[in-house]
Write an enzyme that holds these catalytic residues in place. Structure first.
Site, PDB file in Angstrom:
ATOM      1  N   HIS A 192      -3.480   7.140   2.842  1.00 44.49           N
ATOM      2  CA  HIS A 192      -3.867   5.841   2.287  1.00 44.49           C
ATOM      3  C   HIS A 192      -5.265   5.505   2.798  1.00 44.49           C
ATOM      4  CE1 HIS A 192      -4.003   1.726   1.200  1.00 44.49           C
ATOM      5  NE2 HIS A 192      -3.734   1.247   2.385  1.00 44.49           N
TER       6      HIS A 192
ATOM      7  N   CYS B 235       0.818  -1.227   0.000  1.00 48.68           N
ATOM      8  CA  CYS B 235       0.000   0.000   0.000  1.00 48.68           C
ATOM      9  C   CYS B 235       0.848   1.272   0.000  1.00 48.68           C
ATOM     10  CB  CYS B 235      -0.945  -0.001   1.190  1.00 48.68           C
ATOM     11  SG  CYS B 235      -2.008  -1.442   1.209  1.00 48.68           S
TER      12      CYS B 235
ATOM     13  N   ASN C 278     -10.044  -0.259   0.157  1.00 49.40           N
ATOM     14  CA  ASN C 278      -8.580  -0.175   0.122  1.00 49.40           C
ATOM     15  C   ASN C 278      -8.086  -0.717  -1.227  1.00 49.40           C
ATOM     16  OD1 ASN C 278      -5.828  -0.498   0.462  1.00 49.40           O
ATOM     17  ND2 ASN C 278      -5.986  -1.418   2.500  1.00 49.40           N
TER      18      ASN C 278
HETATM   19  O1  UT7 Z   1      -3.651  -1.289   3.737  1.00 50.74           O
HETATM   20  C1  UT7 Z   1      -2.738  -1.933   4.550  1.00 50.74           C
HETATM   21  C2  UT7 Z   1      -3.060  -1.840   5.910  1.00 50.74           C
HETATM   22  N1  UT7 Z   1      -4.291  -2.512   6.251  1.00 50.74           N
HETATM   23  C3  UT7 Z   1      -5.009  -1.962   7.182  1.00 50.74           C
HETATM   24  O2  UT7 Z   1      -4.672  -0.900   7.621  1.00 50.74           O
HETATM   25  C4  UT7 Z   1      -6.175  -2.725   7.739  1.00 50.74           C
HETATM   26  C5  UT7 Z   1      -6.138  -2.608   9.225  1.00 50.74           C
HETATM   27  N2  UT7 Z   1      -7.165  -3.343   9.938  1.00 50.74           N
HETATM   28  C6  UT7 Z   1      -8.459  -2.981   9.945  1.00 50.74           C
HETATM   29  O3  UT7 Z   1      -8.888  -2.143   9.201  1.00 50.74           O
HETATM   30  C7  UT7 Z   1      -9.354  -3.629  10.975  1.00 50.74           C
HETATM   31  O4  UT7 Z   1      -8.560  -4.348  11.893  1.00 50.74           O
HETATM   32  C8  UT7 Z   1     -10.456  -4.567  10.409  1.00 50.74           C
HETATM   33  C9  UT7 Z   1     -11.513  -3.741   9.704  1.00 50.74           C
HETATM   34  C10 UT7 Z   1      -9.855  -5.590   9.477  1.00 50.74           C
HETATM   35  C11 UT7 Z   1     -11.137  -5.313  11.539  1.00 50.74           C
HETATM   36  O5  UT7 Z   1     -11.689  -4.377  12.482  1.00 50.74           O
HETATM   37  P1  UT7 Z   1     -11.402  -4.533  14.037  1.00 50.74           P
HETATM   38  O6  UT7 Z   1     -12.142  -3.461  14.703  1.00 50.74           O
HETATM   39  O7  UT7 Z   1      -9.905  -4.555  14.233  1.00 50.74           O
HETATM   40  O8  UT7 Z   1     -12.056  -5.906  14.364  1.00 50.74           O
HETATM   41  P2  UT7 Z   1     -11.389  -7.208  15.035  1.00 50.74           P
HETATM   42  O9  UT7 Z   1     -10.525  -7.919  14.057  1.00 50.74           O
HETATM   43  O10 UT7 Z   1     -10.811  -6.846  16.357  1.00 50.74           O
HETATM   44  O11 UT7 Z   1     -12.677  -8.065  15.288  1.00 50.74           O
HETATM   45  C12 UT7 Z   1     -13.734  -7.623  16.164  1.00 50.74           C
HETATM   46  C13 UT7 Z   1     -14.909  -8.571  15.991  1.00 50.74           C
HETATM   47  C14 UT7 Z   1     -14.523 -10.040  16.040  1.00 50.74           C
HETATM   48  O12 UT7 Z   1     -15.575 -10.749  16.655  1.00 50.74           O
HETATM   49  P3  UT7 Z   1     -15.479 -11.173  18.219  1.00 50.74           P
HETATM   50  O13 UT7 Z   1     -14.246 -12.016  18.341  1.00 50.74           O
HETATM   51  O14 UT7 Z   1     -15.387  -9.883  18.986  1.00 50.74           O
HETATM   52  O15 UT7 Z   1     -16.748 -11.910  18.435  1.00 50.74           O
HETATM   53  C15 UT7 Z   1     -14.463 -10.424  14.592  1.00 50.74           C
HETATM   54  O16 UT7 Z   1     -14.664 -11.794  14.376  1.00 50.74           O
HETATM   55  O17 UT7 Z   1     -15.521  -8.352  14.714  1.00 50.74           O
HETATM   56  C16 UT7 Z   1     -15.596  -9.599  14.019  1.00 50.74           C
HETATM   57  N3  UT7 Z   1     -15.465  -9.349  12.607  1.00 50.74           N
HETATM   58  C17 UT7 Z   1     -16.519  -9.092  11.805  1.00 50.74           C
HETATM   59  N4  UT7 Z   1     -17.840  -9.031  12.061  1.00 50.74           N
HETATM   60  C18 UT7 Z   1     -18.657  -8.750  11.025  1.00 50.74           C
HETATM   61  C19 UT7 Z   1     -14.326  -9.277  11.851  1.00 50.74           C
HETATM   62  N5  UT7 Z   1     -14.634  -8.995  10.589  1.00 50.74           N
HETATM   63  C20 UT7 Z   1     -15.988  -8.884  10.528  1.00 50.74           C
HETATM   64  C21 UT7 Z   1     -16.895  -8.597   9.497  1.00 50.74           C
HETATM   65  N6  UT7 Z   1     -18.219  -8.536   9.784  1.00 50.74           N
HETATM   66  N7  UT7 Z   1     -16.487  -8.382   8.232  1.00 50.74           N
END
Ligand code: UT7
Length: 330
Positions: free
Chosen positions: A254, A117, A284
């Site tokens: 980004h 990225c 993204n």
């Molecule tokens: O471009 C290069 C760099 N990339 C980035 O910068 C991406 C960085 N990461 C992110 O944008 C975020 O971490 C995500 C959007 C991928 C995930 O968001 P988050 O707030 O960090 O969520 P998490 O991974 O901590 O998950 C929280 C909860 C989990 O459920 P439990 O364990 O709390 O029950 C996940 O399983 O959200 C759940 N979850 C979802 N729920 C519905 C993860 N993805 C999804 C989804 N829909 N798509």
């Protein structure tokens, strides 16, 4: 008389494939909801290239616009550099060679850069160096991605985030510092490589499981390092150049996640009106994200010649980089 030459961002162009994949569409593919995606990422939809549309095709469309807007002909281009993590072919031929060929450009320097990225900032850095060395005059730089080709559409942690698209720019020569690329800083730390990866090479990992054919990301861990690094990187480049955030006309980060953008923006005190946002409509798009965002603001008549742009990127590697640019286009 001072004849010093500087590199200048002379033009911008972008292309987004026609097909829209909305959050509603994704609800029928994985266990997710429009509400969760909007709340956690700010993304509402993303574009998906058709089967016969390759990364190079997206890059060509964006390049045509950038070349035209710079008032150039393809014969004026003396180098093509493409940043991509989804090349048409694994390693060779370079997507830059294919883009050059499709544009009818021959017998010039053409190569790809793999910096995920942060790719656009990396190729901007290279173009600036090549221009200011006095060897090159008009370099076409392209950030192009067909990320849908490496996504696992059963993995809700990744498939909701990424989209396809391309952005391109011409980096040329100026003697006027008020339309020059003022500074670029780029960096990397391979200790974080395992947190964000595309499929591994068959040469080194012949027995990989099918799951490793797709992009893998430890989203939450990437998120935390991204916020910290993007913020410190911007503070560093502003301080180094003795520029206050209030002097920046357009903050162009980004477009990975609205929460990441807002965290950096608030820390730096950039008002939302000065921040270019496209994450809601394209998601993204990795190396294409920043040039697509510059293009969006340009087409909305927000960016004028001489405006100070601040770019800030972070991605797999980890790689990161930022740039201060006085826009040199018309
Ligand atoms: O471009 C290069 C760099 N990339 C980035 O910068 C991406 C960085 N990461 C992110 O944008 C975020 O971490 C995500 C959007 C991928 C995930 O968001 P988050 O707030 O960090 O969520 P998490 O991974 O901590 O998950 C929280 C909860 C989990 O459920 P439990 O364990 O709390 O029950 C996940 O399983 O959200 C759940 N979850 C979802 N729920 C519905 C993860 N993805 C999804 C989804 N829909 N798509």
């Amino acid at each position: 008389m001072d004849n010093k030459i500087f590199a200048s961002l002379k033009s911008i162009g972008a292309y987004a494939p026609k097909k829209i994949l909305s959050n509603k569409d994704l609800e029928s593919m994985v266990d997710t909801s429009d509400e969760w995606i909007v709340q956690r990422t700010g993304i509402k939809e993303r574009r998906i290239a058709s089967d016969d549309e390759l990364t190079s095709d997206l890059g060509v469309m964006a390049s045509k616009l950038a070349i035209k807007r710079a008032g150039l002909k393809t014969r004026d281009i003396d180098a093509v550099i493409c940043a991509t993590l989804t090349p048409d072919f694994l390693c060779m031929p370079a997507t830059a060679c294919i883009i050059a060929s499709k544009l009818g450009i021959k017998n010039i320097l053409a190569f790809d850069v793999s910096a995920a990225c942060s790719g656009f900032i990396y190729i901007l850095y290279l173009a600036k160096s090549l221009i200011e060395s006095g060897v090159h005059k008009n370099i076409l730089i392209v950030g192009a991605e067909k990320l849908s080709s490496v996504l696992d559409y059963t993995d809700r942690g990744t498939c909701i985030l990424f989209g396809d698209g391309a952005g391109a720019a011409i980096v040329g020569v100026t003697t006027d510092k008020r339309e020059a690329i003022l500074d670029i800083q780029i960096s990397a730390d391979g200790d974080y490589a395992h947190l964000l990866m595309t499929p591994r090479s068959r040469a080194t990992h012949p027995k990989d499981e099918k799951t490793l054919e797709y992009l893998q990301m430890a989203g939450n861990e990437v998120f935390k390092v991204a916020v910290k690094t993007l913020t410190s990187d911007v503070i560093e480049i502003l301080n180094k150049n003795n520029i206050k955030s209030s002097q920046v006309n357009h903050f162009i980060p980004h477009q990975a996640n609205l929460r990441i953008i807002n965290a950096v923006r608030e820390k730096l005190d950039f008002p939302i009106e000065k921040t270019v946002l496209t994450v809601h409509k394209y998601g993204n798009t990795s190396a294409a994200s920043i040039p697509m965002a510059i293009n969006e603001a340009y087409e909305d008549n927000k960016i004028k010649k001489g405006d100070l742009l601040l770019l800030d990127a972070f991605g797999g590697g980890f790689t990161w980089g930022s740039s201060l640019i006085y826009f040199g286009g018309e």
